[in-house]
Design an enzyme around this catalytic site. Structure first.
Site, short mmCIF file in Angstrom:
data_model
loop_
_atom_site.label_atom_id
_atom_site.label_comp_id
_atom_site.label_asym_id
_atom_site.label_seq_id
_atom_site.Cartn_x
_atom_site.Cartn_y
_atom_site.Cartn_z
N LYS A 1 -22.09 -5.42 -82.46
CA LYS A 1 -21.87 -6.83 -82.14
C LYS A 1 -20.38 -7.06 -81.89
CE LYS A 1 -22.36 -11.38 -84.41
NZ LYS A 1 -22.92 -12.08 -85.60
N ASP B 1 -26.14 -9.03 -90.28
CA ASP B 1 -24.96 -8.88 -89.43
C ASP B 1 -23.77 -8.58 -90.34
OD1 ASP B 1 -26.71 -9.70 -87.46
OD2 ASP B 1 -25.29 -11.06 -86.50
N LYS C 1 -25.13 -6.92 -79.23
CA LYS C 1 -25.14 -8.38 -79.40
C LYS C 1 -23.77 -8.94 -79.02
CE LYS C 1 -25.71 -12.08 -82.84
NZ LYS C 1 -26.14 -12.42 -84.22
#
Length: 362
Positions: free
Chosen positions: A275, A212, A314
């Site tokens: 995300k 991430d 996400k």
């Protein structure tokens, strides 16, 4: 087999209509007027049959927990009370034919290991969408161990941690299906690209399955989109193809136009996810941001020749209950990042009237 039963069924039906005991019908019914007039050895047969029949009649057929067929033979004393002789004999013949023609292994019951978590609520399915997260700077080794134990127990998709804990997570999660997610350039995204590349490579070497990374937010706000795209692409290229790169946009700091451009950069650079948030930027995931991100990555994927769903979404930041998690999934999220995963799935929470009401609404 159909020809066999056309011949056998009349015989079976005749047996079912016989009023005298079965053994008498075959042996002595045509020559002995009553049981008392029969020879002593025949009376012994009557007596034994009566005792066996009474014992079978009083038997309770409730022992179903073992689920293992221990014998291939059945006798008349195993006949359930509610089944006629005709039905019992026919069933017995069918079973015998099936066993002779296609023998099978005994059927064993499915056993649940004591260590496995047994869901007791309708939100348990959410666990497979959750990256169980511990990212606070004050998090200790004990916190990391607890996070991994919880991920195993509640079947979360992954754990998400800072780089220094990846190797420990790898040891703790060995032999499980829980993935390891590591943050890179976290939480500001202002590291140089070279540092992000080295950080991602080291994380994978230590055992990370997913990365991430925080995009360079300052460059995005400056509308230097080539820099943003190249920053992401170099990280994507340094890791194996099966390692998913998730690009954190920090949507609370971006306008809608900036979210759209950032999603395009991530898609063009080959990222697997976009995300919403780090959880440290002052705001978290919103339905509006997730909806916009879903729409943009799908449209951009088609535009560059890929399929819809090539890039996933996400949602993370501020998701602390099942209702908000479900709202994010409805909006188009494919994964949820949260440190409140246990609360989200309702594990260990007593079934209050409020919880019931929320579950009925879904």
């Amino acid at each position: 087999m159909s020809r066999f039963f056309r011949r056998v069924k009349p015989f079976i039906r005749g047996i079912g209509n016989i009023g005298t005991p079965l053994c008498v019908s075959f042996g002595v019914a045509s020559t002995v007027p009553t049981n008392n007039d029969a020879p002593s050895y025949v009376q012994d047969v009557f007596k034994k049959f009566g005792q066996t029949y009474e014992a079978g009649k009083n038997r309770k057929y409730i022992d179903i927990e073992e689920h293992i067929v221990e014998s291939e033979q059945e006798s008349i004393d195993d006949m359930p009370n509610e089944m006629s002789i005709e039905e019992f004999v026919e069933e017995h013949i069918v079973k015998s034919i099936e066993q002779d023609s296609d023998p099978k292994e005994p059927i064993k019951s499915t056993q649940i290991k004591e260590s496995e978590y047994i869901p007791s609520n309708p939100t348990q399915y959410l666990s497979r969408f959750i990256d169980h997260t511990v990212l606070k700077p004050k998090s200790t080794e004990s916190d990391i161990r607890k996070m991994c134990d919880e991920a195993i127990k509640y079947d979360f998709f992954s754990v998400c941690c800072n780089p220094c804990w990846v190797s420990l997570c790898k040891q703790l999660l060995k032999g499980t299906n829980v993935k390891i997610c590591c943050v890179v350039g976290f939480p500001l995204g202002s590291n140089t690209t070279n540092i992000k590349v080295l950080e991602a490579a080291q994380a994978v070497k230590d055992g990370a399955d997913e990365i991430d990374m925080v995009m360079n937010i300052g460059q995005a706000k400056s509308r230097n989109w080539n820099y943003v795209r190249d920053d992401i692409e170099l990280v994507v290229n340094i890791v194996p193809e099966d390692v998913a790169i998730k690009v954190i946009l920090e949507t609370c700091l971006l306008s809608d136009d900036e979210i759209i451009e950032a999603c395009k950069c991530a898609t063009q650079a080959g990222a697997k996810f976009v995300k919403t948030s780090t959880g440290f930027g002052g705001g978290g995931a919103t339905v509006e941001a997730v909806t916009l991100m879903r729409k943009t990555v799908d449209e951009e994927s088609v535009k560059i020749g890929n399929e819809i769903g090539t890039v996933l979404v996400k949602a993370s930041g501020g998701i602390r209950d099942s209702q908000k998690a479900k709202d994010m999934l409805r909006a188009g999220a494919d994964r949820i990042g949260a440190s409140s995963g246990i609360k989200i799935i309702g594990a260990g929470v007593q079934d209050t009237s409020t919880a019931k009401k929320k579950q009925e609404q879904y």
